[in-house]
Design an enzyme around this catalytic site. Structure first.
Site, PDB file in Angstrom:
ATOM      1  N   ARG A 231      -6.278  35.779  19.875  1.00  0.00           N
ATOM      2  CA  ARG A 231      -7.427  35.117  19.277  1.00  0.00           C
ATOM      3  C   ARG A 231      -7.615  35.581  17.839  1.00  0.00           C
ATOM      4  O   ARG A 231      -7.437  36.757  17.525  1.00  0.00           O
ATOM      5  CB  ARG A 231      -8.709  35.427  20.084  1.00  0.00           C
ATOM      6  CG  ARG A 231      -8.828  34.638  21.385  1.00  0.00           C
ATOM      7  CD  ARG A 231      -9.088  33.161  21.106  1.00  0.00           C
ATOM      8  NE  ARG A 231      -9.197  32.370  22.317  1.00  0.00           N
ATOM      9  CZ  ARG A 231      -8.212  31.716  22.888  1.00  0.00           C
ATOM     10  NH1 ARG A 231      -6.996  31.779  22.381  1.00  0.00           N
ATOM     11  NH2 ARG A 231      -8.420  30.991  23.966  1.00  0.00           N
ATOM     12  N   GLU A 260      -9.721  28.795  11.265  1.00  0.00           N
ATOM     13  CA  GLU A 260      -8.602  27.869  11.465  1.00  0.00           C
ATOM     14  C   GLU A 260      -9.022  26.434  11.140  1.00  0.00           C
ATOM     15  O   GLU A 260     -10.072  25.993  11.613  1.00  0.00           O
ATOM     16  CB  GLU A 260      -8.091  27.970  12.904  1.00  0.00           C
ATOM     17  CG  GLU A 260      -7.501  29.344  13.223  1.00  0.00           C
ATOM     18  CD  GLU A 260      -6.922  29.441  14.620  1.00  0.00           C
ATOM     19  OE1 GLU A 260      -7.074  28.482  15.416  1.00  0.00           O
ATOM     20  OE2 GLU A 260      -6.317  30.473  14.934  1.00  0.00           O
ATOM     21  N   HIS A 278      -1.247  28.534  15.382  1.00  0.00           N
ATOM     22  CA  HIS A 278      -1.890  28.551  16.703  1.00  0.00           C
ATOM     23  C   HIS A 278      -1.140  27.639  17.679  1.00  0.00           C
ATOM     24  O   HIS A 278      -1.686  26.669  18.211  1.00  0.00           O
ATOM     25  CB  HIS A 278      -3.357  28.123  16.594  1.00  0.00           C
ATOM     26  CG  HIS A 278      -4.184  28.591  17.758  1.00  0.00           C
ATOM     27  ND1 HIS A 278      -5.532  28.845  17.666  1.00  0.00           N
ATOM     28  CD2 HIS A 278      -3.860  28.853  19.056  1.00  0.00           C
ATOM     29  CE1 HIS A 278      -6.003  29.242  18.831  1.00  0.00           C
ATOM     30  NE2 HIS A 278      -4.993  29.259  19.697  1.00  0.00           N
TER      31      HIS A 278
END
Length: 303
Positions: A231, A260, A278
């Site tokens: 994370r 992000e 990601h």
């Protein structure tokens, strides 16, 4: 008819299966200011990482009293206000088994990339350079991998790393995990001091702040590597860049970021860093498993 809203995508096979079983499925992303009102029209919402289901959206959904279930297609549920939703009578669940293997593989891929300069030599060759004498790497075999957190993904990585002749140690909030005596349990500070590679596998809890900051980086071995496919927010990104610049760390593999899409160009463009956007769970196999698990969850919930 039970209506299912899928905001961040789902395997087509799962959509077809749900429709075959009599559910209405709508695949549509909505911005937060619109999503709250739309939730009044659905019994289930299925999200990934992009959609955040916070208190204001839950309050809007509760006005109609229709929403009964929130499903996160993936491992964590930190983009959902879980306790608040459950307090309002809305079920919350995820698909914890689906992406364990794919995230573990990506963490391992980053370990290889920064150990053997796959990241930067790939770029330099595209620029017409032949810097073969510049990129003397290290082997991961015989090194110590420290796992921060010891859940499903971490255990998958431990198994793969052991097969590559790595020594695996781990730390875990709940203490030593039964049935894994082949791996040594350590306190976090001891793990940081012993490990050649540190890989994070824990959720981000905003109230707790970063897990790896300046003090923790200072404890790590000179020339160690840091991997984060868990994370964003777990690592102080400014302190990480400093540790890379001053030679404390030899490299880092990063798939997740504090914000992000990330705008941290100093980190993304750092020659000692391997970065991905990601994509830990972004494999065809994972998407199929997530879809199947979501179908099972919905069918079981409404049987």
């Amino acid at each position: 008819m039970i209506r299912v809203l899928v905001t961040d995508g789902m395997a087509e096979s799962a959509v077809v299966e749900l429709k075959t079983k009599g559910f209405e499925v709508v695949e549509q992303f909505y911005e937060p200011e619109v999503l709250g009102e739309k939730l009044k029209e659905f019994d289930v919402i299925v999200v990934r990482s992009k959609t955040k289901v916070r208190q204001p959206l839950i309050d809007k959904a509760v006005e109609a009293g229709r929403l009964k279930l929130i499903i996160r297609g993936g491992v964590g549920v930190d983009n959902i206000d879980v306790a608040y939703a459950k307090g309002k009578g809305i079920g919350v669940t995820n698909t914890p088994n689906a992406s364990s293997g794919s995230v573990a593989e990506l963490a391992l891929a980053h370990m290889f990339a920064v150990s053997r300069y796959v990241n930067i030599s790939n770029v330099s060759m595209r620029q017409g350079k032949w810097d073969n004498e510049k990129y003397e790497g290290v082997e991961i075999g015989g090194k110590t991998l420290g796992l921060v957190g010891f859940g499903r993904i971490s255990r998958e990585l431990a198994k793969k790393a052991s097969a590559l002749d790595m020594t695996v140690i781990y730390t875990n909030l709940t203490g030593k995990v039964n049935g894994f005596d082949e791996y040594e349990f350590c306190k976090l500070n001891d793990l940081l001091k012993k490990s050649d590679y540190v890989s994070l596998h824990i959720p981000f809890i905003k109230e707790n702040g970063v897990t790896i900051g300046k003090d923790q980086l200072a404890m790590m071995k000179v020339g160690a590597f840091l991997i984060n496919c868990a994370r964003g927010g777990l690592i102080d990104e400014v302190a990480l860049v400093e540790a890379l610049d001053n030679g404390k760390l030899a490299g880092a593999g990063i798939d997740v970021f504090a914000d992000e899409p990330t705008k941290n160009e100093a980190l993304v463009n750092h020659p000692k860093v391997s970065v991905t956007p990601h994509i830990g769970g972004a494999t065809k196999e994972t998407q199929m498993r997530i879809g199947s698990e979501i179908v099972s969850i919905i069918c079981e919930f409404f049987k």
